[in-house]
Design an enzyme around this catalytic site. Structure first.
Site, PDB file in Angstrom:
ATOM      1  CE  LYS A  84     -12.288  -0.819  -8.896  1.00  0.00           C
ATOM      2  NZ  LYS A  84     -11.046  -1.308  -8.569  1.00  0.00           N
ATOM      3  N   PRO A 131     -25.211  17.687   3.776  1.00  0.00           N
ATOM      4  CG  PRO A 131     -22.926  17.035   2.266  1.00  0.00           C
ATOM      5  CD  PRO A 131     -23.516  16.819   3.598  1.00  0.00           C
ATOM      6  CG  ASP A 143      -2.044   1.471   0.962  1.00  0.00           C
ATOM      7  OD1 ASP A 143      -1.592   2.151   0.770  1.00  0.00           O
ATOM      8  OD2 ASP A 143      -3.486   0.282   1.543  1.00  0.00           O
ATOM      9  CE1 TYR A 189     -13.760   3.702  -8.472  1.00  0.00           C
ATOM     10  CE2 TYR A 189     -15.739   3.776  -8.163  1.00  0.00           C
ATOM     11  CZ  TYR A 189     -14.473   3.043  -7.667  1.00  0.00           C
ATOM     12  OH  TYR A 189     -14.230   1.815  -6.953  1.00  0.00           O
ATOM     13  CB  ALA A 217      -8.939   1.103  -6.782  1.00  0.00           C
ATOM     14  CD  GLU A 218      -6.626   7.672  -5.832  1.00  0.00           C
ATOM     15  OE1 GLU A 218      -7.742   7.625  -4.840  1.00  0.00           O
ATOM     16  OE2 GLU A 218      -5.401   8.126  -4.532  1.00  0.00           O
ATOM     17  CG  ASN A 272     -18.692  -2.858   0.676  1.00  0.00           C
ATOM     18  OD1 ASN A 272     -17.365  -3.362   1.082  1.00  0.00           O
ATOM     19  ND2 ASN A 272     -19.016  -2.858  -0.681  1.00  0.00           N
ATOM     20  CB  THR A 282     -17.189  -1.035  -8.050  1.00  0.00           C
ATOM     21  OG1 THR A 282     -18.310  -0.203  -8.606  1.00  0.00           O
ATOM     22  CG2 THR A 282     -16.132  -0.306  -9.174  1.00  0.00           C
ATOM     23  CG  ASP A 283     -22.277  -1.773  -7.996  1.00  0.00           C
ATOM     24  OD1 ASP A 283     -21.076  -1.124  -7.839  1.00  0.00           O
ATOM     25  OD2 ASP A 283     -23.529  -1.939  -7.140  1.00  0.00           O
ATOM     26  CD  GLU A 284     -19.917   3.756  -8.598  1.00  0.00           C
ATOM     27  OE1 GLU A 284     -19.746   4.474  -9.420  1.00  0.00           O
ATOM     28  OE2 GLU A 284     -19.704   4.114  -7.631  1.00  0.00           O
TER      29      GLU A 284
HETATM   30  P1  NAD Z   1     -10.239   2.906  -0.030  1.00  0.00           P
HETATM   31  O1  NAD Z   1     -10.090   4.026  -0.700  1.00  0.00           O
HETATM   32  O2  NAD Z   1     -10.846   3.160   1.032  1.00  0.00           O
HETATM   33  O3  NAD Z   1      -8.458   2.417   0.375  1.00  0.00           O
HETATM   34  C1  NAD Z   1      -7.788   2.032  -1.595  1.00  0.00           C
HETATM   35  C2  NAD Z   1      -6.560   1.651  -0.653  1.00  0.00           C
HETATM   36  O4  NAD Z   1      -5.659   1.493  -2.200  1.00  0.00           O
HETATM   37  C3  NAD Z   1      -5.912   2.952   0.514  1.00  0.00           C
HETATM   38  O5  NAD Z   1      -5.162   1.952   0.977  1.00  0.00           O
HETATM   39  C4  NAD Z   1      -4.837   3.607  -0.699  1.00  0.00           C
HETATM   40  O6  NAD Z   1      -3.641   3.419   0.390  1.00  0.00           O
HETATM   41  C5  NAD Z   1      -4.375   2.411  -1.189  1.00  0.00           C
HETATM   42  N1  NAD Z   1      -3.697   2.611  -2.821  1.00  0.00           N
HETATM   43  C6  NAD Z   1      -4.938   3.855  -3.581  1.00  0.00           C
HETATM   44  N2  NAD Z   1      -3.473   3.694  -4.829  1.00  0.00           N
HETATM   45  C7  NAD Z   1      -2.121   3.625  -4.409  1.00  0.00           C
HETATM   46  C8  NAD Z   1      -1.625   2.603  -5.525  1.00  0.00           C
HETATM   47  N3  NAD Z   1      -0.759   3.771  -5.952  1.00  0.00           N
HETATM   48  N4  NAD Z   1      -0.192   1.666  -4.389  1.00  0.00           N
HETATM   49  C9  NAD Z   1      -0.389   1.093  -3.555  1.00  0.00           C
HETATM   50  N5  NAD Z   1      -1.700   1.728  -3.365  1.00  0.00           N
HETATM   51  C10 NAD Z   1      -2.866   2.356  -2.781  1.00  0.00           C
HETATM   52  O7  NAD Z   1     -10.716   2.121  -0.612  1.00  0.00           O
HETATM   53  P2  NAD Z   1     -11.572   0.453  -0.769  1.00  0.00           P
HETATM   54  O8  NAD Z   1     -13.558   1.696  -0.362  1.00  0.00           O
HETATM   55  O9  NAD Z   1     -11.102   0.112   0.362  1.00  0.00           O
HETATM   56  O10 NAD Z   1     -12.255  -0.012  -1.778  1.00  0.00           O
HETATM   57  C11 NAD Z   1     -11.834  -1.068  -2.542  1.00  0.00           C
HETATM   58  C12 NAD Z   1     -11.431  -1.283  -3.132  1.00  0.00           C
HETATM   59  O11 NAD Z   1     -12.517  -2.073  -3.694  1.00  0.00           O
HETATM   60  C13 NAD Z   1     -11.501  -0.588  -4.718  1.00  0.00           C
HETATM   61  O12 NAD Z   1     -10.547  -1.168  -6.253  1.00  0.00           O
HETATM   62  C14 NAD Z   1     -13.036   0.191  -5.115  1.00  0.00           C
HETATM   63  O13 NAD Z   1     -12.885   0.039  -6.482  1.00  0.00           O
HETATM   64  C15 NAD Z   1     -13.230  -1.737  -4.747  1.00  0.00           C
HETATM   65  N6  NAD Z   1     -14.903  -1.011  -4.230  1.00  0.00           N
HETATM   66  C16 NAD Z   1     -14.950  -0.547  -3.741  1.00  0.00           C
HETATM   67  C17 NAD Z   1     -16.693  -0.589  -3.103  1.00  0.00           C
HETATM   68  C18 NAD Z   1     -17.431   0.685  -1.727  1.00  0.00           C
HETATM   69  O14 NAD Z   1     -18.090   0.340  -1.590  1.00  0.00           O
HETATM   70  N7  NAD Z   1     -16.032   1.003  -0.967  1.00  0.00           N
HETATM   71  C19 NAD Z   1     -17.680  -1.177  -3.377  1.00  0.00           C
HETATM   72  C20 NAD Z   1     -17.321  -2.286  -4.606  1.00  0.00           C
HETATM   73  C21 NAD Z   1     -16.099  -2.178  -4.817  1.00  0.00           C
HETATM   74  O1  DAU Z   2     -21.597   0.710  -5.998  1.00  0.00           O
HETATM   75  C1  DAU Z   2     -20.157   0.590  -5.653  1.00  0.00           C
HETATM   76  C2  DAU Z   2     -19.171   1.783  -5.335  1.00  0.00           C
HETATM   77  O2  DAU Z   2     -20.018   2.728  -4.555  1.00  0.00           O
HETATM   78  C3  DAU Z   2     -17.613   1.446  -5.037  1.00  0.00           C
HETATM   79  O3  DAU Z   2     -16.662   1.696  -6.249  1.00  0.00           O
HETATM   80  C4  DAU Z   2     -17.253   2.863  -4.862  1.00  0.00           C
HETATM   81  O4  DAU Z   2     -15.410   3.238  -4.646  1.00  0.00           O
HETATM   82  C5  DAU Z   2     -18.041   3.663  -3.830  1.00  0.00           C
HETATM   83  O5  DAU Z   2     -17.077   5.095  -4.043  1.00  0.00           O
HETATM   84  C6  DAU Z   2     -19.281   3.885  -3.911  1.00  0.00           C
HETATM   85  O6  DAU Z   2     -19.751   5.090  -4.989  1.00  0.00           O
HETATM   86  P1  DAU Z   2     -21.039   5.839  -4.546  1.00  0.00           P
HETATM   87  O7  DAU Z   2     -20.146   7.328  -5.611  1.00  0.00           O
HETATM   88  O8  DAU Z   2     -22.202   5.545  -5.471  1.00  0.00           O
HETATM   89  O9  DAU Z   2     -20.460   6.096  -3.239  1.00  0.00           O
HETATM   90  P2  DAU Z   2     -20.307   7.034  -2.112  1.00  0.00           P
HETATM   91  O10 DAU Z   2     -20.394   7.182  -1.024  1.00  0.00           O
HETATM   92  O11 DAU Z   2     -19.447   8.403  -3.263  1.00  0.00           O
HETATM   93  O12 DAU Z   2     -22.047   8.142  -2.799  1.00  0.00           O
HETATM   94  C7  DAU Z   2     -23.439   7.379  -2.756  1.00  0.00           C
HETATM   95  C8  DAU Z   2     -24.394   7.572  -2.429  1.00  0.00           C
HETATM   96  O13 DAU Z   2     -24.299   9.204  -2.268  1.00  0.00           O
HETATM   97  C9  DAU Z   2     -24.331   8.842  -3.918  1.00  0.00           C
HETATM   98  O14 DAU Z   2     -25.420   8.781  -5.163  1.00  0.00           O
HETATM   99  C10 DAU Z   2     -24.039   9.640  -4.533  1.00  0.00           C
HETATM  100  C11 DAU Z   2     -24.954  10.546  -2.936  1.00  0.00           C
HETATM  101  N1  DAU Z   2     -23.925  11.307  -1.706  1.00  0.00           N
HETATM  102  C12 DAU Z   2     -22.339  11.180  -1.843  1.00  0.00           C
HETATM  103  C13 DAU Z   2     -21.517  11.639  -0.980  1.00  0.00           C
HETATM  104  C14 DAU Z   2     -20.358  12.029  -0.594  1.00  0.00           C
HETATM  105  C15 DAU Z   2     -24.872  12.379  -2.116  1.00  0.00           C
HETATM  106  O15 DAU Z   2     -25.909  12.488  -1.739  1.00  0.00           O
HETATM  107  N2  DAU Z   2     -24.446  13.632  -0.715  1.00  0.00           N
HETATM  108  C16 DAU Z   2     -22.752  13.323  -0.798  1.00  0.00           C
HETATM  109  O16 DAU Z   2     -22.351  14.256   0.113  1.00  0.00           O
END
Ligand code: NAD
Ligand code: DAU
Length: 344
Positions: free
Chosen positions: A162, A213, A43, A158, A91-92, A188, A133-135
């Site tokens: 992916k 917001p 990481d 994003y 990932a970002e 998640n 991701t489902d996105e």
């Molecule tokens: P997060 O942003 O919390 O964590 C990402 C991690 O990756 C961090 O620890 C960061 O330091 C590391 N990282 C980023 N760039 C890097 C690089 N160049 N080299 C090494 N490490 C690096 O993300 P998350 O929410 O835990 O998501 C993890 C994975 O799951 C991602 O691939 C995301 O697309 C996927 N995912 C997330 C969700 C969600 O709801 N959060 C849902 C479905 C899939």
């Molecule tokens: O579906 C899986 C994805 O879920 C992952 O791949 C992404 O990494 C994760 O960030 C997440 O994406 P979303 O864009 O769905 O999540 P977020 O929490 O940013 O936003 C959830 C919903 O809430 C979306 O419809 C936007 C809305 N939202 C979000 C923020 C941050 C708001 O209305 N206000 C806010 O301030």
């Protein structure tokens, strides 16, 4: 139904293991003593990566501080630690940041994944889980759900990055017979999620009586799953997922954003007057919903955490860990918050 695989990982490289889902995966794998050869976390600790997430377990895994785009470092890490399995979370991950600054998404999510894949192919890795991701499927209308056969149609920088990485992973599986499996999970929630995402942002703002917001009309729908259920699904895919296949992961748990925000306020005993509707996200996907039939039928996985229980536990965690979120919200995050919310 495809015949399940039977795979026993030994030494597992977890990229992004200091992030939200990655650290949950590392924690569960250590607590359940899953891998006989141990875990290596790679990481580069971006704003979203935090070793504090695993502080109590620091002697139970090896840590390499580095970038997945660094081919020499990735090769050396696989070799030095005799890694035979990769679970790729790094990932970002935030859609809004990909709108403010898209290029780093292509660098990390596309180039980084490709570098990792190529190094893994050269080392004859036994199994590679690409956490997607489902996105990547884009936005749904009011009916139906994403299956593994839904065409890829991403809408944000994003999700496009992916989707691009998924295509490279699939090309490696087809061209080289590389043993990669792709998972696509829905939204998640749970402990250690960075407070830029909807649920922790709403909790941490509500605790401080700050405005919540909500983008647009708040009627966009997301399908929520606890991160521990996602982790358990990845462990099932690691053990039994068939190389070359895609598995959707979701908990059949659709909520509008406004109802999620109301739930957070109810759990915290805060007034709905904190809700503030703000300008919508660009190209805001209207609805996500996962059809998890394949992973349920083929791998026997199902989610175990009821949403209201998981949300109560999550809210309690943020209430108890105020020092954690106060610390991660300093510095760079303050600039991001201003850009993202004050000029809307
Ligand atoms: P997060 O942003 O919390 O964590 C990402 C991690 O990756 C961090 O620890 C960061 O330091 C590391 N990282 C980023 N760039 C890097 C690089 N160049 N080299 C090494 N490490 C690096 O993300 P998350 O929410 O835990 O998501 C993890 C994975 O799951 C991602 O691939 C995301 O697309 C996927 N995912 C997330 C969700 C969600 O709801 N959060 C849902 C479905 C899939
Ligand atoms: O579906 C899986 C994805 O879920 C992952 O791949 C992404 O990494 C994760 O960030 C997440 O994406 P979303 O864009 O769905 O999540 P977020 O929490 O940013 O936003 C959830 C919903 O809430 C979306 O419809 C936007 C809305 N939202 C979000 C923020 C941050 C708001 O209305 N206000 C806010 O301030």
């Amino acid at each position: 139904m495809t015949q399940p695989d039977s795979y026993t990982p030994r030494t597992v490289l977890v990229t992004g293991g200091a992030g939200f889902i990655g650290s949950n995966f590392v924690r569960t794998a250590i607590e359940e003593q899953r891998f006989t050869g141990g875990i290596v976390v790679l990481d580069n600790l971006t704003y979203a990566g935090n070793l504090e997430n695993l502080a109590d377990l620091k002697d139970a895994f090896a840590f390499v501080h580095g970038d997945i785009c660094d081919a020499d470092l990735v090769r050396k890490t696989l070799e030095d630690h005799a890694v035979d399995t990769v679970v790729h979370f790094a990932a970002e991950s935030h859609v809004d940041r990909s709108i403010l600054g898209p290029l780093v998404f292509t660098r990390t999510n596309v180039l980084g994944t490709h570098v990792l894949l190529e190094a893994s192919r050269q080392r004859d890795i036994g199994k590679f889980i690409h956490v997607s991701t489902d996105e990547v499927y884009g936005s749904l209308g009011p009916d139906g759900a994403f299956t593994e056969n839904t065409p890829i149609a991403p809408t944000s920088p994003y999700s496009a990055s992916k989707a691009a990485s998924d295509l490279i992973v699939q090309a490696y599986a087809k061209t080289f017979g590389f043993p990669a499996v792709i998972t696509r999970c829905s939204n998640n929630y749970g402990p250690f999620q960075f407070p830029e995402k909807l649920i922790p942002l709403m909790i941490t703002n509500a605790v401080r009586d700050l405005p919540l917001p909500v983008y647009g009309d708040g009627l966009n729908v997301r399908d929520w799953i606890h991160t521990t259920d996602h982790t358990r699904a990845i462990l099932a895919v690691l053990a039994r997922g068939v190389p070359g296949e895609v598995y959707n992961i979701g908990g059949l748990n659709e909520w509008t954003n406004i109802d999620i925000v109301r739930l957070v306020l109810r759990l915290l005993g805060k007034p709905e007057s904190l809700i503030t509707h703000v300008k919508d996200r660009l190209a805001h996907d209207r609805r996500y919903a996962i059809d998890p039939s394949k992973i349920r039928a083929d791998l026997g996985w199902e989610p175990l955490i009821a949403f209201e229980d998981g949300m109560r536990q999550t809210v309690d965690w943020y209430l108890a860990r105020q020092e954690w979120w106060t610390r991660v919200m300093t510095g760079e995050y303050q600039d991001y918050y201003k850009k993202q919310y004050f000029s809307r």
